[in-house]
Design a protein around this motif. Structure first.
Motif, short mmCIF file in Angstrom:
data_model
loop_
_atom_site.label_atom_id
_atom_site.label_comp_id
_atom_site.label_asym_id
_atom_site.label_seq_id
_atom_site.Cartn_x
_atom_site.Cartn_y
_atom_site.Cartn_z
N LEU A 64 0.84 -1.19 0.00
CA LEU A 64 0.00 0.00 0.00
C LEU A 64 0.87 1.24 0.00
O LEU A 64 2.08 1.18 0.27
N LEU A 65 0.25 2.37 -0.30
CA LEU A 65 0.96 3.65 -0.33
C LEU A 65 1.20 4.17 1.09
O LEU A 65 0.35 4.00 1.97
N GLN A 66 2.35 4.82 1.30
CA GLN A 66 2.69 5.38 2.60
C GLN A 66 2.58 6.91 2.53
O GLN A 66 3.37 7.56 1.84
N SER A 67 1.59 7.47 3.23
CA SER A 67 1.31 8.91 3.12
C SER A 67 2.48 9.77 3.59
O SER A 67 2.75 10.84 3.03
N GLU A 68 3.21 9.32 4.62
CA GLU A 68 4.30 10.14 5.14
C GLU A 68 5.43 10.31 4.13
O GLU A 68 6.20 11.28 4.20
N ARG A 69 5.56 9.38 3.22
CA ARG A 69 6.60 9.49 2.18
C ARG A 69 6.10 10.20 0.94
O ARG A 69 6.88 10.76 0.17
N LEU A 70 4.78 10.18 0.73
CA LEU A 70 4.22 10.72 -0.51
C LEU A 70 3.92 12.20 -0.45
O LEU A 70 4.12 12.93 -1.42
N ILE A 71 3.41 12.68 0.68
CA ILE A 71 2.91 14.05 0.76
C ILE A 71 4.06 15.01 1.03
O ILE A 71 4.70 14.98 2.09
N LEU A 72 4.32 15.87 0.04
CA LEU A 72 5.42 16.84 0.14
C LEU A 72 4.92 18.22 -0.23
O LEU A 72 4.01 18.36 -1.08
N PRO A 73 5.51 19.29 0.35
CA PRO A 73 5.11 20.66 -0.03
C PRO A 73 5.38 20.91 -1.51
O PRO A 73 6.37 20.42 -2.08
N ASP A 74 4.48 21.68 -2.13
CA ASP A 74 4.66 22.01 -3.55
C ASP A 74 5.83 22.96 -3.75
O ASP A 74 6.38 23.06 -4.84
N GLY A 75 6.20 23.66 -2.72
CA GLY A 75 7.33 24.58 -2.78
C GLY A 75 7.75 24.96 -1.37
O GLY A 75 7.06 24.66 -0.38
N TYR A 76 8.87 25.63 -1.25
CA TYR A 76 9.38 25.98 0.09
C TYR A 76 8.39 26.90 0.80
O TYR A 76 8.00 27.94 0.28
N GLY A 77 7.98 26.47 2.01
CA GLY A 77 7.07 27.28 2.82
C GLY A 77 5.63 27.27 2.33
O GLY A 77 4.80 28.02 2.86
N SER A 78 5.32 26.46 1.34
CA SER A 78 3.97 26.45 0.78
C SER A 78 3.04 25.57 1.60
O SER A 78 3.44 24.54 2.15
N ASP A 79 1.75 26.01 1.72
CA ASP A 79 0.74 25.20 2.38
C ASP A 79 0.13 24.17 1.42
O ASP A 79 -0.62 23.30 1.84
N VAL A 80 0.44 24.31 0.16
CA VAL A 80 -0.07 23.38 -0.86
C VAL A 80 0.92 22.23 -1.00
O VAL A 80 2.14 22.42 -0.99
N VAL A 81 0.39 21.03 -1.12
CA VAL A 81 1.24 19.85 -1.23
C VAL A 81 0.93 19.10 -2.52
O VAL A 81 -0.08 19.34 -3.19
N VAL A 82 1.82 18.17 -2.86
CA VAL A 82 1.63 17.26 -3.99
C VAL A 82 2.02 15.86 -3.53
O VAL A 82 2.71 15.70 -2.52
N LEU A 83 1.57 14.88 -4.29
CA LEU A 83 2.01 13.50 -4.03
C LEU A 83 3.29 13.28 -4.83
O LEU A 83 3.31 13.38 -6.06
N ALA A 84 4.37 13.00 -4.11
CA ALA A 84 5.68 12.87 -4.74
C ALA A 84 5.76 11.62 -5.60
O ALA A 84 4.96 10.69 -5.47
N SER A 85 6.78 11.61 -6.47
CA SER A 85 7.03 10.43 -7.31
C SER A 85 7.35 9.23 -6.41
O SER A 85 8.17 9.32 -5.50
N ASP A 86 6.67 8.13 -6.68
CA ASP A 86 6.82 6.92 -5.87
C ASP A 86 6.62 5.73 -6.80
O ASP A 86 5.77 5.78 -7.71
N ALA A 87 7.39 4.67 -6.60
CA ALA A 87 7.33 3.54 -7.53
C ALA A 87 5.93 2.96 -7.64
O ALA A 87 5.43 2.72 -8.75
N LEU A 88 5.26 2.77 -6.51
CA LEU A 88 3.92 2.18 -6.54
C LEU A 88 2.92 3.14 -7.16
O LEU A 88 2.10 2.74 -8.01
N LEU A 89 2.97 4.41 -6.77
CA LEU A 89 2.04 5.40 -7.33
C LEU A 89 2.27 5.58 -8.82
O LEU A 89 1.31 5.70 -9.60
N ASP A 90 3.52 5.62 -9.24
CA ASP A 90 3.83 5.74 -10.67
C ASP A 90 3.30 4.55 -11.45
O ASP A 90 2.78 4.70 -12.57
N THR A 91 3.42 3.36 -10.87
CA THR A 91 2.90 2.16 -11.53
C THR A 91 1.39 2.23 -11.66
O THR A 91 0.83 1.93 -12.72
N LEU A 92 0.70 2.63 -10.60
CA LEU A 92 -0.75 2.76 -10.65
C LEU A 92 -1.18 3.76 -11.72
O LEU A 92 -2.13 3.52 -12.47
N THR A 93 -0.47 4.87 -11.81
CA THR A 93 -0.81 5.90 -12.78
C THR A 93 -0.64 5.39 -14.21
O THR A 93 -1.48 5.60 -15.08
#
Length: 373
Positions: A64-93
């Motif tokens: 399964l996906l691990q949220s603590e590794r996936l969720i990263l800020p979109d930029g320095y000091g930003s409140d907006v986040v993105v799901l980072a590149s991850d082998a499992l997530l990339d495969t699903l996509t």
């Protein structure tokens, strides 16, 4: 002969090797004798096989996906986040994008259905808003709360996919596809073995019979079947088939080209020696007499030694191990493809000619000098 199901069934890696060993374009011949270069249908088939291989590998992991590794800020000091590149997530996509494109966004799904693994993947993920955005556009920025909910949603869908593959109906469907593939292969293998037992030399032709780009999408199954039946009737009356001793055909469908047939013809090798010419005459018969100018054909025998990695066309002697091995690859390739793209039509999609009966007692004729391949 192969007695074990694992031995007579090509793996995904072997199927991919065969597809990749074929030319990316083919020269079809029209009713006017014009050669038209078209993309080979092996290209999108290659994608389906690769996707199925990845699905089977993923299904064995249960990860399964691990949220603590996936969720990263979109930029320095930003409140907006993105799901980072991850082998499992990339495969699903990737899996989502390819399967949805083939079975929901294009016409492939009109006549084909996905494999059991892919069918359940689409059931679990087809409505996933995040994968649609990430696969067809780019990963969207979001708030941390939405990101956490997205990861939960993806994991719930993954878990549902893992669970449904443990159900009895899934195992039955996989075994049914395997049984159908094996039965078709065995029928063709029995025919070829018997023909070599009866004849010391065969001339093998492969002719792909299709329709023009203008007519192909509008030729329905009933019309394609009628044309094939007309051709098969000529096997008993047309001089072109006087020395035909066996055949097999496979019906397929693909975008733009529509329904088309792959034919294997087996002629007495002592009577028919000009395989390229014979294949051309059969193609012209299909184009002009059978389809009334709506057809195309591809003469697979022409330049076969440079096109096919596993060449088994033309003259094959009973002791030619290399070519008979190539012929076995062709047989397994043509009969296994239903596991990846089973056609949704009524009636047959594969058939061989009746297998001759071997005479009792010693084989008639001159004794053979070599052991059979």
């Amino acid at each position: 002969m192969y007695d074990d199901a694992n031995d007579d069934t090509l793996s995904e890696a072997e199927m991919l090797a065969i597809c990749q060993g074929m030319s990316s374009t083919v020269l079809e011949t029209s009713a006017l004798g014009q050669e038209i270069a078209t993309l080979s249908h092996h290209l999108w088939r290659q994608d389906l096989i690769e996707v199925d291989r990845q699905l089977k590998g993923l299904a064995t992991t249960g990860t399964l996906l691990q949220s603590e590794r996936l969720i990263l800020p979109d930029g320095y000091g930003s409140d907006v986040v993105v799901l980072a590149s991850d082998a499992l997530l990339d495969t699903l996509t990737t899996l989502y994008t390819v399967l949805l494109t083939m079975f929901q966004e294009t016409d492939i799904g009109q006549h084909y259905r996905p494999s059991p693994h892919a069918q359940r993947f689409l059931w679990a993920f087809a409505s996933c808003a995040y994968l649609r955005e990430a696969g067809f556009h780019q990963p969207p920025p979001m708030s941390r709360q939405v990101a956490e909910q997205t990861v939960v949603d993806l994991n719930q869908r993954l878990t549902a996919w893992y669970q449904c593959m443990k159900q009895p109906d899934f195992a039955y469907e996989c075994n049914r596809n395997r049984r159908n593939s094996r039965n078709n292969y065995q029928s063709l293998r029995d025919l070829m073995d018997t023909l070599f037992a009866c004849h010391s030399r065969l001339t093998v032709l492969r002719v792909d019979l299709s329709y023009t780009e203008m007519d192909g999408p509008y030729i329905n199954y009933e019309t394609a079947r009628y044309h094939r039946e007309q051709l098969c009737r000529m096997f008993h009356s047309h001089a072109l088939f006087d020395h035909l001793i066996g055949y097999a055909w496979k019906l397929e469908w693909r975008p733009q080209k529509g329904f088309h047939y792959h034919f294997l013809f087996f002629f007495d090798g002592h009577q028919v020696q000009e395989d390229i010419t014979q294949a051309r005459l059969i193609g012209e018969l299909w184009v002009r007499s059978i389809t009334g100018g709506q057809g195309h054909y591809f003469n697979c025998n022409r330049n076969a030694e440079n096109v096919y990695h596993y060449n088994a066309l033309g003259r094959i002697d009973y002791h030619d191990f290399k070519k008979q091995r190539g012929l076995d690859y062709i047989a397994r390739y043509l009969t296994k493809i239903d596991e990846y793209a089973a056609m949704l039509v009524t009636g047959r999609t594969f058939q061989t000619s009746p297998t001759p009966t071997l005479p009792d007692g010693p084989r008639p004729g001159r004794p053979r000098k070599f052991s059979a391949a």
